[in-house]
Design an enzyme around this catalytic site. Structure first.
Site, PDB file in Angstrom:
ATOM      1  N   ARG A 173       0.859  -1.204   0.000  1.00  0.00           N
ATOM      2  CA  ARG A 173       0.000   0.000   0.000  1.00  0.00           C
ATOM      3  C   ARG A 173       0.883   1.238   0.000  1.00  0.00           C
ATOM      4  O   ARG A 173       0.618   2.221  -0.687  1.00  0.00           O
ATOM      5  CB  ARG A 173      -0.931  -0.001   1.210  1.00  0.00           C
ATOM      6  CG  ARG A 173      -2.251  -0.748   1.018  1.00  0.00           C
ATOM      7  CD  ARG A 173      -2.068  -2.106   0.366  1.00  0.00           C
ATOM      8  NE  ARG A 173      -3.271  -2.874   0.175  1.00  0.00           N
ATOM      9  CZ  ARG A 173      -3.696  -3.824   1.000  1.00  0.00           C
ATOM     10  NH1 ARG A 173      -3.016  -4.119   2.094  1.00  0.00           N
ATOM     11  NH2 ARG A 173      -4.798  -4.494   0.720  1.00  0.00           N
ATOM     12  N   ASP A 202       0.658  -7.009  -3.415  1.00  0.00           N
ATOM     13  CA  ASP A 202      -0.766  -6.720  -3.219  1.00  0.00           C
ATOM     14  C   ASP A 202      -1.242  -5.893  -4.407  1.00  0.00           C
ATOM     15  O   ASP A 202      -0.479  -5.645  -5.348  1.00  0.00           O
ATOM     16  CB  ASP A 202      -1.008  -5.989  -1.886  1.00  0.00           C
ATOM     17  CG  ASP A 202      -2.350  -6.397  -1.268  1.00  0.00           C
ATOM     18  OD1 ASP A 202      -3.372  -6.240  -1.944  1.00  0.00           O
ATOM     19  OD2 ASP A 202      -2.356  -6.867  -0.123  1.00  0.00           O
ATOM     20  N   HIS A 275      -5.853 -10.138  -4.612  1.00  0.00           N
ATOM     21  CA  HIS A 275      -4.959  -8.998  -4.340  1.00  0.00           C
ATOM     22  C   HIS A 275      -3.839  -8.928  -5.371  1.00  0.00           C
ATOM     23  O   HIS A 275      -2.658  -8.829  -5.025  1.00  0.00           O
ATOM     24  CB  HIS A 275      -4.391  -9.110  -2.918  1.00  0.00           C
ATOM     25  CG  HIS A 275      -5.415  -8.806  -1.854  1.00  0.00           C
ATOM     26  ND1 HIS A 275      -5.874  -7.528  -1.624  1.00  0.00           N
ATOM     27  CD2 HIS A 275      -6.058  -9.610  -0.973  1.00  0.00           C
ATOM     28  CE1 HIS A 275      -6.773  -7.568  -0.629  1.00  0.00           C
ATOM     29  NE2 HIS A 275      -6.913  -8.812  -0.231  1.00  0.00           N
ATOM     30  N   GLU A 340      -9.358 -13.016   1.042  1.00  0.00           N
ATOM     31  CA  GLU A 340     -10.201 -12.095   0.281  1.00  0.00           C
ATOM     32  C   GLU A 340     -10.114 -12.321  -1.233  1.00  0.00           C
ATOM     33  O   GLU A 340      -9.983 -11.388  -2.007  1.00  0.00           O
ATOM     34  CB  GLU A 340      -9.821 -10.647   0.630  1.00  0.00           C
ATOM     35  CG  GLU A 340     -10.027 -10.340   2.100  1.00  0.00           C
ATOM     36  CD  GLU A 340      -9.528  -8.959   2.519  1.00  0.00           C
ATOM     37  OE1 GLU A 340     -10.073  -8.436   3.500  1.00  0.00           O
ATOM     38  OE2 GLU A 340      -8.614  -8.412   1.886  1.00  0.00           O
ATOM     39  N   PHE A 432      -2.737  -3.291  14.144  1.00  0.00           N
ATOM     40  CA  PHE A 432      -2.263  -2.021  14.687  1.00  0.00           C
ATOM     41  C   PHE A 432      -2.420  -0.867  13.685  1.00  0.00           C
ATOM     42  O   PHE A 432      -2.004   0.260  13.949  1.00  0.00           O
ATOM     43  CB  PHE A 432      -0.815  -2.150  15.176  1.00  0.00           C
ATOM     44  CG  PHE A 432      -0.669  -3.043  16.386  1.00  0.00           C
ATOM     45  CD1 PHE A 432      -1.791  -3.544  17.051  1.00  0.00           C
ATOM     46  CD2 PHE A 432       0.582  -3.392  16.881  1.00  0.00           C
ATOM     47  CE1 PHE A 432      -1.669  -4.376  18.167  1.00  0.00           C
ATOM     48  CE2 PHE A 432       0.715  -4.209  17.993  1.00  0.00           C
ATOM     49  CZ  PHE A 432      -0.405  -4.706  18.630  1.00  0.00           C
ATOM     50  N   TRP A 481      -1.105  -2.979   8.326  1.00  0.00           N
ATOM     51  CA  TRP A 481      -1.521  -2.711   6.939  1.00  0.00           C
ATOM     52  C   TRP A 481      -1.378  -1.210   6.729  1.00  0.00           C
ATOM     53  O   TRP A 481      -1.750  -0.417   7.602  1.00  0.00           O
ATOM     54  CB  TRP A 481      -2.957  -3.186   6.723  1.00  0.00           C
ATOM     55  CG  TRP A 481      -3.114  -4.644   7.010  1.00  0.00           C
ATOM     56  CD1 TRP A 481      -3.602  -5.204   8.145  1.00  0.00           C
ATOM     57  CD2 TRP A 481      -2.734  -5.731   6.152  1.00  0.00           C
ATOM     58  NE1 TRP A 481      -3.559  -6.582   8.051  1.00  0.00           N
ATOM     59  CE2 TRP A 481      -3.029  -6.928   6.841  1.00  0.00           C
ATOM     60  CE3 TRP A 481      -2.168  -5.811   4.882  1.00  0.00           C
ATOM     61  CZ2 TRP A 481      -2.788  -8.191   6.299  1.00  0.00           C
ATOM     62  CZ3 TRP A 481      -1.935  -7.057   4.335  1.00  0.00           C
ATOM     63  CH2 TRP A 481      -2.241  -8.237   5.028  1.00  0.00           C
ATOM     64  N   THR A 482      -0.889  -0.807   5.547  1.00  0.00           N
ATOM     65  CA  THR A 482      -0.450   0.584   5.439  1.00  0.00           C
ATOM     66  C   THR A 482      -1.305   1.457   4.521  1.00  0.00           C
ATOM     67  O   THR A 482      -0.809   2.421   3.953  1.00  0.00           O
ATOM     68  CB  THR A 482       1.033   0.639   5.007  1.00  0.00           C
ATOM     69  OG1 THR A 482       1.179  -0.088   3.777  1.00  0.00           O
ATOM     70  CG2 THR A 482       1.922   0.036   6.068  1.00  0.00           C
ATOM     71  N   GLU A 483      -2.597   1.146   4.387  1.00  0.00           N
ATOM     72  CA  GLU A 483      -3.470   2.020   3.597  1.00  0.00           C
ATOM     73  C   GLU A 483      -3.336   3.482   4.035  1.00  0.00           C
ATOM     74  O   GLU A 483      -3.267   4.386   3.219  1.00  0.00           O
ATOM     75  CB  GLU A 483      -4.931   1.599   3.752  1.00  0.00           C
ATOM     76  CG  GLU A 483      -5.326   0.391   2.932  1.00  0.00           C
ATOM     77  CD  GLU A 483      -5.146  -0.909   3.690  1.00  0.00           C
ATOM     78  OE1 GLU A 483      -4.417  -0.915   4.706  1.00  0.00           O
ATOM     79  OE2 GLU A 483      -5.711  -1.928   3.262  1.00  0.00           O
TER      80      GLU A 483
END
Ligand SMILES: [Zn+2]
Length: 531
Positions: A173, A202, A275, A340, A432, A481-483
């Site tokens: 991300r 991803d 993904h 997913e 987190f 997760w770095t969205e």
């Protein structure tokens, strides 16, 4: 009169000695198994000897890390020695010649007196952890006026509850360079975490050099630079693809070596079969349809991109990629995703439907099981084992991979009873990237709230398991997760101090966990980090 004077001097000496030798607070995270504080402390100075004994040849990297960290952390150049020179004013790190079963593979014993420190363990890993404990025990002195390093006297015996103690980082991300990956590994090592789950592929970018498929990094690693993530706009035809990055194989080797020198195994994740927008942007022939896929920009749901499970070329692609990945990473496990995977495209794809008919599969979910099993069989040939997200778990599953359980604990219970090994990272406690405090006052984050107290209440062992099934719970990890995390500073902000909570949940026996004491320790660690 003479006698009275002598008595007064003796009395004063005793009072003075006692006031000088009061117990000093010990704030070690994760909490050790046994810790008996004693009076007094050991002082480190330019004369202190750092002594190593019986380190195995292939673990010299860990010995070197202890030496380097000692110099950097205490700002002291040590005198180096061995068991023979470990006398007064020395710290001895000794690998036991005879295995001490009570310490296990990663445990250690520390004896700290005012005269010397002795650390013993069955392995270099145990001694590395003994040193992390010593560093934390000096925080109090380094925070005090003058900041001369001292370590309170104590006797400590420690070993972890779980063998798998991990932290995950999504570099798709948003891309994080090798400097930050090393910092992340350093932060993990301080808290005795030993598995780095590197989410390398991803929809938003492919991050690892693969020689056979150069477009993965030439095209799949780049997208337009957008200042905001919270709105989705399609990529425009003339937009420059300037945002992203990837790791060369040399950089990957550098990270693996850096991690090994801190007793951390690196687990690469290659997402299969969903993904995959970044793959399809580079190799559109692997899709079920002719949709013009691009590396994804911004959030969208559901992620419909999926690799065509009816295309033999797709299986070959994954095998080729995994072969190169397996050659790079020494750890026996490779994470192959499986989460997913929205199979709408499979339902209308003639090739996928043909595969379902040929293999006499029940439905599209069974098609995914078949694909994951084919990959798992191939990994076995490469002498590797698969980790898969728990989306694949069902009562009738045949797959024997290690399951990474991120959803309801029910899946973990089903899989453990089935005989699969389990790594736990439930969204309820271990994500987190969720808010850690009131969303009104916090920077934008993923919906969901995991306070420090909530993170601290995590028990990797789910309820309702037989003793036999309990053996399959390997441990747990936190996921980042770095969205909404696009800088190293923001990543640090999200992992601290919750990584301290996770560390105590996977290392410390539940009977030794103490929320109040933990809060005090976190306060000291936070003050130390910000000093
Ligand atoms: Zn298809």
């Amino acid at each position: 009169m003479k006698h009275i004077n002598l008595l007064i001097i003796l009395f004063l000496t005793l009072i003075f000695a006692d006031s000088c030798q009061k117990m000093e607070p010990i704030a070690v995270i994760p909490e050790p198994l046994e810790c008996s504080p004693k009076k007094g402390h050991f002082s480190l100075d330019e004369e202190t000897f750092l002594c190593f004994s019986n380190f195995p040849e292939d673990k010299r990297d860990i010995q070197n890390t202890i030496r380097e960290q000692y110099t950097k952390f205490f700002k002291l150049r040590p005198n180096l020695g061995d068991a023979e020179s470990a006398g007064k004013n020395s710290i001895l790190f000794e690998v036991n010649q005879k295995n001490d079963k009570s310490l296990g593979d990663e445990g250690y014993e520390l004896t700290i007196t005012g005269r010397r420190i002795v650390a013993r363990a069955n392995s270099a890993a145990g001694l590395f952890y003994a040193f992390q404990t010593l560093k934390q025990m000096s925080y109090g002195s380094l925070l005090a006026d003058g900041g001369k390093p001292t370590i309170p006297c104590a006797k400590i015996k420690d070993r972890p509850r779980f063998a798998y103690r991990g932290a995950h980082l999504d570099v798709s991300r948003h891309f994080f360079d090798t400097d930050y990956i090393k910092k992340y590994l350093d932060r993990m090592a301080v808290y005795k975490l030993n598995k780095f789950h590197w989410h390398l592929t991803d929809d938003h970018g492919w991050r690892i050099q693969i020689d056979k498929y150069p477009a993965l990094t030439q095209k799949g690693a780049w997208r337009p630079e957008r200042s905001k993530w919270d709105t989705l706009h399609p990529v425009l035809p003339d937009e420059p693809m300037t945002y992203g990055g990837f790791y060369t194989k040399d950089q990957v080797r550098e990270i693996i070596a850096y991690a090994a020198a801190r007793n951390i195994d690196v687990i690469p994740e290659i997402e299969i079969p969903g993904h995959c927008s970044a793959i399809l942007a580079a190799y559109p022939q692997f899709a079920c349809d002719n949709y013009p896929y691009t590396v994804a920009v911004g959030p969208y749901w559901p992620p419909k991109a999926i690799m065509c499970a009816g295309n033999d070329g797709v299986l070959e692609f994954y095998k080729d990629v995994l072969q190169e990945v397996a050659e790079l990473f020494p750890y026996p496990y490779i994470h192959i995703g499986g989460d997913e995977a929205f199979n709408d495209n499979w339902q209308v794809c003639p090739k996928c439907q043909q595969r379902i008919a040929d293999k006499q599969l029940k439905d599209e979910m069974a098609l995914q099981q078949w694909l994951m099993n084919e990959i798992e069989k191939y990994l076995k040939k490469l002498d590797k084992k698969a980790i898969i997200w728990d989306d694949i778990v069902s009562e009738d599953m045949v797959n024997m991979s290690t399951i990474m359980s991120w959803q309801d604990p029910k899946a973990a219970v089903i899989a453990a009873n089935h005989g699969n090994d389990i790594i736990r990272c439930p969204t309820s406690h271990c994500y987190f990237n969720f808010y850690q405090d009131d969303p009104e006052k916090e920077p934008l984050a993923m919906t969901g709230l995991i306070t420090l107290e909530k993170a601290y209440s995590f028990d990797p062992m789910p309820a309702g398991l037989s003793d036999k099934a309990k053996q399959h719970i390997l441990g747990g990890q936190c996921n980042l997760w770095t969205e909404f995390i696009n800088t190293p500073e923001q990543a640090d902000y999200m992992i601290y101090p919750r990584i301290c909570a996770l560390a105590e949940c996977v290392w410390t026996d539940p009977s030794h966990k103490d929320w109040k004491k933990f809060q005090n320790k976190v306060e000291m660690h936070t003050a130390f980090r910000k000093r």
